[in-house]
Design an enzyme around this catalytic site. Structure first.
Site, PDB file in Angstrom:
ATOM      1  N   GLU A   1      70.412  39.018  26.896  1.00  0.00           N
ATOM      2  CA  GLU A   1      70.051  37.662  26.457  1.00  0.00           C
ATOM      3  C   GLU A   1      70.540  36.658  27.494  1.00  0.00           C
ATOM      4  O   GLU A   1      71.721  36.639  27.844  1.00  0.00           O
ATOM      5  CB  GLU A   1      70.697  37.341  25.105  1.00  0.00           C
TER       6      GLU A   1
ATOM      7  N   ARG B   1      71.623  27.413  28.863  1.00  0.00           N
ATOM      8  CA  ARG B   1      72.672  26.397  28.912  1.00  0.00           C
ATOM      9  C   ARG B   1      72.847  25.795  30.291  1.00  0.00           C
ATOM     10  O   ARG B   1      73.716  24.947  30.493  1.00  0.00           O
ATOM     11  CB  ARG B   1      74.004  27.005  28.428  1.00  0.00           C
TER      12      ARG B   1
ATOM     13  N   LYS C   1      71.303  36.335  13.442  1.00  0.00           N
ATOM     14  CA  LYS C   1      72.546  36.247  14.196  1.00  0.00           C
ATOM     15  C   LYS C   1      73.544  35.439  13.376  1.00  0.00           C
ATOM     16  O   LYS C   1      73.214  34.343  12.910  1.00  0.00           O
ATOM     17  CB  LYS C   1      72.306  35.553  15.549  1.00  0.00           C
TER      18      LYS C   1
END
Length: 205
Positions: free
Chosen positions: A41, A45, A129
């Protein structure tokens, strides 16, 4: 649609890549692939994140590459356009879930409480998640909700470490754990790619 867990296969670690440059992202991905990982993943950011996804897909084609930190429709579309194989969000809203349902790739929506879980399930999502896992109740929380939400499986992320990952993985409603400890910032800054490979190997054995 293909589920997130089917993409993961037997892999129980969701490794996180945070890259400040495309080259950095590719090197991290190569180090993780060298450990035998099949799926990673990339968290969105940094300014280089989207380009890193595309580059990893091209240069490490054996990897399944997803985008994390997706919080709105614009970022979602950018992630899809970059070639993301799956989408991970840090949180959910009705608006975001509406977009995720129709995005065309597997999604792992982020939840932090029972209200979030119920809302995500109402949109058809049964793999979620838990984030931030440690601050959201961790193992005791997941144990408690198992009997209420028997059809829901989780990938806890945030505060998961080598010391507690097996506590999470021992739960019947946990399919994998998200980990940043396999890619420490100082290793990336020092270009110590072997340390990342070694940490990933240790995490999955």
């Amino acid at each position: 649609m293909t589920s997130f867990s089917s993409l993961m296969g037997t892999q129980t670690l969701l490794p996180i890549i945070q890259a400040n440059s495309v080259e950095q992202g590719v090197n991290i991905a190569k180090a993780m692939a060298a450990a035998g990982l099949k799926l990673v993943e990339v968290v969105l950011r940094t300014d280089a994140s989207l380009q890193a996804i595309t580059a990893i897909k091209q240069q490490v084609p054996e990897l399944i590459v997803g985008a994390g930190t997706v919080t709105n429709e614009i970022i979602l579309q950018q992630a899809i356009d970059a070639g993301s194989d799956f989408i991970v969000t840090p949180a959910v809203s009705e608006k975001l879930l509406g977009f995720l349902v129709d995005c065309g790739v597997p999604v792992l929506p982020g939840v932090s409480n029972t209200g979030d879980i119920l809302m995500a399930r109402e949109f058809g999502f049964t793999e979620l998640k838990l984030f931030p896992a440690a601050l959201s109740g961790g193992v005791p929380f997941l144990s408690a909700v198992n009997s209420v939400f028997q059809d829901i499986k989780f990938c806890p992320t945030g505060g998961v470490s080598p010391k507690n990952k097996n506590d999470y993985l021992s739960l019947t409603n946990v399919i994998a754990v998200g980990g940043t400890w396999v890619c420490l910032k100082e290793w990336v800054e020092n270009e110590n790619w072997q340390a990342i490979t070694d940490a990933c190997k240790e995490a999955i054995n």
